[in-house]
Design an enzyme around this catalytic site. Structure first.
Site, mmCIF file in Angstrom:
data_model
loop_
_atom_site.group_PDB
_atom_site.id
_atom_site.type_symbol
_atom_site.label_atom_id
_atom_site.label_comp_id
_atom_site.label_asym_id
_atom_site.label_seq_id
_atom_site.Cartn_x
_atom_site.Cartn_y
_atom_site.Cartn_z
ATOM 1 N N HIS A 149 37.212 30.515 34.182
ATOM 2 C CA HIS A 149 35.880 31.032 33.877
ATOM 3 C C HIS A 149 35.652 32.396 34.544
ATOM 4 C CE1 HIS A 149 31.599 31.582 33.634
ATOM 5 N NE2 HIS A 149 31.471 31.440 34.954
ATOM 6 N N HIS B 118 32.109 36.039 41.356
ATOM 7 C CA HIS B 118 30.677 35.770 41.156
ATOM 8 C C HIS B 118 30.262 34.328 41.465
ATOM 9 C CE1 HIS B 118 31.549 34.220 37.030
ATOM 10 N NE2 HIS B 118 30.436 33.568 37.200
ATOM 11 N N GLU C 235 28.365 30.105 45.330
ATOM 12 C CA GLU C 235 27.690 28.924 44.826
ATOM 13 C C GLU C 235 28.641 27.740 44.675
ATOM 14 O OE1 GLU C 235 25.739 29.632 41.144
ATOM 15 O OE2 GLU C 235 24.300 28.014 41.442
ATOM 16 N N ASP C 236 29.844 28.005 44.227
ATOM 17 C CA ASP C 236 30.730 26.909 43.833
ATOM 18 C C ASP C 236 31.997 26.762 44.663
ATOM 19 O OD1 ASP C 236 29.126 25.954 41.718
ATOM 20 O OD2 ASP C 236 29.722 27.677 40.514
ATOM 21 N N ASP D 89 29.010 36.514 32.449
ATOM 22 C CA ASP D 89 29.088 35.108 32.860
ATOM 23 C C ASP D 89 28.503 34.221 31.763
ATOM 24 O OD1 ASP D 89 29.096 32.783 34.622
ATOM 25 O OD2 ASP D 89 26.959 33.170 34.971
ATOM 26 N N ASP E 7 21.685 45.160 4.217
ATOM 27 C CA ASP E 7 22.630 45.562 5.267
ATOM 28 C C ASP E 7 23.466 44.405 5.794
ATOM 29 O OD1 ASP E 7 20.577 44.290 6.547
ATOM 30 O OD2 ASP E 7 20.516 45.679 8.244
HETATM 31 MN MN MN Z 1 29.743 31.631 36.385
#
Ligand code: MN
Length: 490
Positions: A47, A71, A75-76, A137, A258
């Site tokens: 990811h 990133h 958090e993870d 993300d 269009d």
């Molecule tokens: Mn992420």
């Protein structure tokens, strides 16, 4: 390590010295997410490396690509802020922290929507790169949405359409906006998505035939007229935006011209007008559909000339003419300005950005009432997403205002000093009341006087936050002053 090579290959404009930063971020993130899995069962690291790839494709700088890799480490993974700061410095920590903060939203319905928007505005004004990382993300999360639970899937899809895409659009990132919407569309509105698929079924052949006919003839004419062509290609309208448009046209697909558009990319602006001339000398243009967004760009910065022509065999094709630079900007918007710049250029860009994206400041400053998110949302919708008008200064500068704005709004938009001293106005060269409602393409000239000042009535006749905020603060200051004066006298 082929993933790393892929990322580095996409960053051709980044100096080798800076690529080292990306390499370090790569190994750090690989290690930090070691053993973690995503809902799809693939390694979590995929990811973040896909996110970094999207950023590299946008042409972002080394710090942003590195922050894309990192990133999710705060958090993870069990990485601490100190560790990240020690390894990568204050800037990267700031970016990662910014993305992490944007990600923790636990609100529901309107509140959540409003709160995420507000967080975005704050992030944009702090460092736009945070928002661009968040976009990347989200885009990758949307691409792997099928592995999530249905309710979660729908929530993320709708949020992408309601919050992320309009923002990307406002920042001029047209390509990203289209991708976010199209990835989210089938999960957010499955029935409508199917309906669009059905409507388009079997039509593609006809569209392609029309296009080929026109593009061959046009390319020949351009060569004959010695126009330097950079590229002739075509784009198919994104499905979500086609659906939105169909809603406005009684779901009648024959009213939409269009769905596919031929794009002619040339070297110079002069060439653009030359191509327009050549196009109109070959085919008859459809009245009312010639749009010159080069002379008058859209408020998000989009530039291009559009015209729709009758093909002669019963069909109609939209042709979009632009330079390479405009082509790049139409896809990446503000990110195109941001990429590969020296610190000095970045600073200059930031100033340009700030004047170009004044509305962001305005929205951020708007007093956010947690008790009343519905009101804030109504306000945003009015002020930000729809119903804008473009009016002109006597010099021809375009000012972008919400529908129903008055010369007061216009004046404050130019400068607070002008706003504070409005005494009269000329609209289209004629004297008009200062509380008139402005209309699209009005030419507005403000007449100021030193002794003209805001009154309470101005509040009722202004629409923008910027004007209201300034008028209020003027009134507060002066009622205070007059109280002080009368106090002194007694
Ligand atoms: Mn992420």
């Amino acid at each position: 390590m082929t993933e790393l090579k892929e990322i580095l290959d996409l960053t051709t404009d980044i100096a080798d010295k800076e690529k080292k930063l990306i390499e370090r971020a790569y190994s750090f993130a690989l290690h930090a997410h070691d053993g973690q899995k995503r809902a799809s069962g693939e390694p979590y690291f995929n990811h973040v490396s896909e996110t970094a790839k999207i950023l590299a494709k946008f042409g972002m700088d080394a710090q942003t690509v590195a922050a894309g890799l990192l990133h999710d480490v705060l958090e993870d993974s069990n990485t601490t802020e100190e560790k990240l700061r020690n390894e990568f410095g204050e800037n990267i920590l700031f970016l990662v922290n910014g993305v992490t903060k944007l990600g923790t939203l636990k609100y529901h319905g309107h509140e959540r929507h409003v709160e995420s928007l507000r967080k975005f505005f704050v992030a944009i004004t702090n460092d736009l790169r945070v928002v661009i990382i968040k976009f990347a993300d989200r885009l990758h999360n949307l691409r792997t949405l099928q592995y999530l639970r249905e309710d979660k899937r729908k929530r993320i899809a709708i949020e992408s359409i309601e919050v992320y895409a309009p923002l990307a659009n406002r920042l001029g990132m047209g390509k990203l906006k289209g991708e976010l919407e199209d990835e989210a569309f089938p999960y957010a509105y499955p029935k409508e998505y199917e309906q669009i698929e059905k409507i388009l079924e079997g039509r593609e052949e006809t569209y392609k035939k029309n296009l080929e006919e026109v593009s061959t003839e046009l390319e020949n004419a351009l060569i004959k007229n010695k126009v330097n062509i950079y590229e002739v290609n075509y784009r198919v309208k994104h499905k979500y935006s086609l659906w939105r448009k169909l809603l406005r046209y009684d779901m009648d697909i024959d009213k939409i011209y269009d769905i596919v558009a031929l794009r002619v990319v040339v070297k110079t602006i002069e060439d653009c007008y030359k191509v327009l001339g050549i196009v109109h000398s070959i085919w008859r243009p459809m009245p009312g559909r010639i749009k010159d967004y080069i002379a008058i760009p859209k408020p998000n910065g989009y530039r291009s000339i559009h015209t729709t022509i009758f093909t002669g065999s019963g069909g109609a094709v939209e042709i979009q003419i632009r330079t390479e630079e405009m082509h790049e900007e139409a896809a990446y918007g503000i990110a195109a300005h941001f990429a590969y710049k020296t610190e000095k250029e970045k600073k200059k860009n930031k100033e340009e950005e700030q004047s170009k994206f004044k509305w962001i400041e305005e929205l951020k400053d708007f007093n956010y009432d947690l008790e009343n998110p519905q009101k804030y949302l109504e306000h945003l919708k009015m002020d930000f997403f729809n119903d804008r008008i473009f009016v002109f200064t006597p010099k021809g500068d375009v000012i972008d205002l919400p529908d129903g704005s008055s010369p007061i709004d216009f004046a404050y938009n130019i400068h607070s000093d002008i706003g504070e001293h409005v005494s009269g106005v000329k609209i289209n060269r004629k004297i008009a009341p200062i509380f008139s409602a402005l209309k699209n393409s009005d030419i507005v000239e403000i007449i100021t006087k030193k002794d003209a000042h805001p009154s309470g009535k101005w509040l009722d006749h202004s629409k923008t936050n910027l004007a209201k905020k300034n008028i209020r603060s003027y009134l507060e200051k002066n009622s205070l002053l007059s109280k002080l004066k009368s106090f002194g006298r007694s």
